[in-house]
Design a protein around this motif. Structure first.
Motif, PDB file in Angstrom:
ATOM      1  N   LEU A 158      14.364   3.750  -0.745  1.00 58.39           N
ATOM      2  CA  LEU A 158      14.391   4.446  -2.153  1.00 58.39           C
ATOM      3  C   LEU A 158      13.123   4.581  -2.892  1.00 58.39           C
ATOM      4  O   LEU A 158      12.192   3.491  -2.531  1.00 58.39           O
ATOM      5  N   GLY A 159      12.810   5.195  -3.843  1.00 59.30           N
ATOM      6  CA  GLY A 159      11.628   5.266  -4.658  1.00 59.30           C
ATOM      7  C   GLY A 159      12.231   4.788  -6.038  1.00 59.30           C
ATOM      8  O   GLY A 159      13.225   4.817  -6.262  1.00 59.30           O
ATOM      9  N   SER A 160      11.239   4.351  -6.665  1.00 58.28           N
ATOM     10  CA  SER A 160      11.205   3.915  -8.139  1.00 58.28           C
ATOM     11  C   SER A 160      10.128   3.965  -9.114  1.00 58.28           C
ATOM     12  O   SER A 160       9.033   4.466  -8.577  1.00 58.28           O
ATOM     13  N   CYS A 161      10.643   4.070 -10.175  1.00 59.63           N
ATOM     14  CA  CYS A 161       9.319   4.414 -11.266  1.00 59.63           C
ATOM     15  C   CYS A 161       9.667   3.491 -12.580  1.00 59.63           C
ATOM     16  O   CYS A 161      10.560   3.712 -13.111  1.00 59.63           O
ATOM     17  N   PHE A 162       8.608   2.757 -13.027  1.00 57.96           N
ATOM     18  CA  PHE A 162       8.780   2.083 -14.259  1.00 57.96           C
ATOM     19  C   PHE A 162       8.543   3.189 -15.386  1.00 57.96           C
ATOM     20  O   PHE A 162       7.625   4.101 -15.342  1.00 57.96           O
ATOM     21  N   ILE A 163       9.383   3.284 -16.534  1.00 61.27           N
ATOM     22  CA  ILE A 163       9.535   4.515 -17.421  1.00 61.27           C
ATOM     23  C   ILE A 163       9.286   3.557 -18.619  1.00 61.27           C
ATOM     24  O   ILE A 163      10.241   3.169 -19.412  1.00 61.27           O
ATOM     25  N   GLY A 164       7.997   3.502 -19.248  1.00 66.94           N
ATOM     26  CA  GLY A 164       7.666   3.065 -20.436  1.00 66.94           C
ATOM     27  C   GLY A 164       8.232   3.535 -21.500  1.00 66.94           C
ATOM     28  O   GLY A 164       8.462   3.043 -22.593  1.00 66.94           O
ATOM     29  N   PHE A 165       8.252   4.998 -21.511  1.00 74.70           N
ATOM     30  CA  PHE A 165       8.999   5.874 -22.629  1.00 74.70           C
ATOM     31  C   PHE A 165      10.107   5.264 -23.131  1.00 74.70           C
ATOM     32  O   PHE A 165      10.422   5.139 -24.365  1.00 74.70           O
ATOM     33  N   ILE A 166      11.195   4.867 -22.117  1.00 70.95           N
ATOM     34  CA  ILE A 166      12.497   4.452 -22.479  1.00 70.95           C
ATOM     35  C   ILE A 166      12.264   3.147 -23.270  1.00 70.95           C
ATOM     36  O   ILE A 166      12.946   2.890 -24.231  1.00 70.95           O
ATOM     37  N   VAL A 167      11.466   2.348 -22.634  1.00 67.33           N
ATOM     38  CA  VAL A 167      11.318   1.063 -23.342  1.00 67.33           C
ATOM     39  C   VAL A 167      10.789   1.348 -24.835  1.00 67.33           C
ATOM     40  O   VAL A 167      11.525   0.459 -25.757  1.00 67.33           O
ATOM     41  N   LYS A 168       9.895   1.987 -25.044  1.00 69.79           N
ATOM     42  CA  LYS A 168       9.437   2.093 -26.323  1.00 69.79           C
ATOM     43  C   LYS A 168      10.586   3.038 -27.372  1.00 69.79           C
ATOM     44  O   LYS A 168      10.581   2.455 -28.579  1.00 69.79           O
ATOM     45  N   ALA A 182       0.813  -1.163   0.034  1.00 64.49           N
ATOM     46  CA  ALA A 182      -0.043   0.007   0.085  1.00 64.49           C
ATOM     47  C   ALA A 182       0.725   1.215  -0.091  1.00 64.49           C
ATOM     48  O   ALA A 182       0.364   2.358  -0.604  1.00 64.49           O
ATOM     49  N   ASP A 183       1.809   1.131   0.371  1.00 70.12           N
ATOM     50  CA  ASP A 183       2.967   2.322   0.646  1.00 70.12           C
ATOM     51  C   ASP A 183       3.945   2.558  -0.507  1.00 70.12           C
ATOM     52  O   ASP A 183       4.472   3.364  -0.818  1.00 70.12           O
ATOM     53  N   LEU A 184       3.861   1.489  -1.728  1.00 68.32           N
ATOM     54  CA  LEU A 184       4.381   1.565  -2.818  1.00 68.32           C
ATOM     55  C   LEU A 184       3.773   2.566  -3.954  1.00 68.32           C
ATOM     56  O   LEU A 184       2.729   2.609  -3.995  1.00 68.32           O
ATOM     57  N   ARG A 185       4.725   3.774  -4.290  1.00 66.08           N
ATOM     58  CA  ARG A 185       4.365   4.422  -5.242  1.00 66.08           C
ATOM     59  C   ARG A 185       5.060   4.929  -6.343  1.00 66.08           C
ATOM     60  O   ARG A 185       6.384   4.779  -6.046  1.00 66.08           O
ATOM     61  N   SER A 186       4.796   5.232  -7.388  1.00 66.21           N
ATOM     62  CA  SER A 186       5.782   5.540  -8.505  1.00 66.21           C
ATOM     63  C   SER A 186       6.546   6.818  -7.948  1.00 66.21           C
ATOM     64  O   SER A 186       5.911   7.705  -7.698  1.00 66.21           O
TER      65      SER A 186
END
Length: 277
Positions: free
Chosen positions: A220-230, A75-79
């Motif tokens: 630490l915080g983290s974020c998936f960056i789909g723009f980089i993948v594309k 519940a505490d996980l956020r981008s």
């Protein structure tokens, strides 16, 4: 291939019973080529007689995590899209990468590789090349001659929305030059072999997801960056610039760093629809 130490083996047969591919020949203390490298034989042996291909045999420690603790943790996980100007210690990065050896995989082949981009100049380069590649693609889709065909053939692209996004991105660029990587001190690229039957993409997404949990546990915080993948998918030049092998594709990208913002409330979301059969 795992190996069996005959001097430690008591022939309790636990490994044989738990082996999903019938690869273990107790008495000959041999594991044959049908082994799928799942590691169950190592994990189940009470005598630690089965040795893994890499590293040592370590007893499983009680994590102390129950369903309530795990619920609260997730519940505490956020981008995280806002990072402190603080480098991640090299030993913490080493631990983060090393811990990936404990994560499951879809194929057991563990062919995924990780590229860690830590140099600030290279991170900005990754940010700028990603933006350039995607804005170019948006420019093509929103061209007055092409956009009617896009609306007709692929209405899901939303040409007006793409044009508005392009204008907004360009405007924000004046004050925020890191709209893709969010000023993060680390970007992790998970990549593997492309192929019709390859499960490297599944493995990359599994490892990247577990890494977000590890990062969170380390503050630490983290974020998936789909723009980089594309962008990496579209641009061979980008893949070459960041040392991605010719036969590889980037399947997941994570920004990682110390978050500036502390979130205080859990956000309720619609649960998934499900069927019981």
């Amino acid at each position: 291939m795992p190996a069996i130490a005959s001097d430690l083996c008591t022939q309790c047969m636990k490994c044989v019973k738990d082996c999903p591919s019938d690869a273990i020949e107790i008495g000959h203390w041999h594991i044959n080529d049908s082994c799928i490298h799942c590691g169950h034989c190592v994990a189940v042996c009470p005598e630690q007689a089965v040795k893994p291909e890499f590293g040592d045999v370590l007893p499983v420690m009680n994590s102390g995590i129950d369903t309530l603790r795990y619920r609260n943790f997730t519940a505490d996980l956020r981008s995280c899209r806002s990072y402190k100007d603080k480098a991640i210690p090299s030993d913490l990065l080493d631990d983060m990468i090393t811990n990936m050896s404990r994560y499951p995989s879809a194929s057991n082949k563990r062919t995924v590789q990780v590229t860690a981009v830590m140099d600030r100049t290279r991170i900005q380069e990754l940010n700028d090349l990603t933006a350039k590649t995607l804005l170019k693609a948006i420019g093509v889709l929103t061209h007055p001659i092409i956009s009617p065909f896009v609306n007709l053939i692929s209405p899901q692209y939303g040409v007006k929305s793409l044009e508005a996004y392009k204008q907004k991105y360009t405007k924000r660029q004046e004050t925020n030059p890191s709209q893709i990587c969010h000023g993060a001190p680390l970007v992790l690229l998970f990549h593997g072999t492309k192929g019709k039957y390859s499960l490297a993409k599944d493995d990359a997404l599994i490892w990247a997801t577990y890494t977000t949990h590890y990062a969170h546990s380390a503050g630490l915080g983290s974020c998936f960056i789909g723009f980089i993948v594309k962008a990496m998918e579209r641009s061979k030049g980008m893949r070459t610039a960041f040392g991605i092998p010719d036969t590889h594709q980037v399947f997941a990208a994570l920004t990682v760093g110390y978050p500036k913002t502390k979130y205080l409330n859990e956000v309720s979301r619609k649960p998934p629809e499900y069927n019981i059969i």
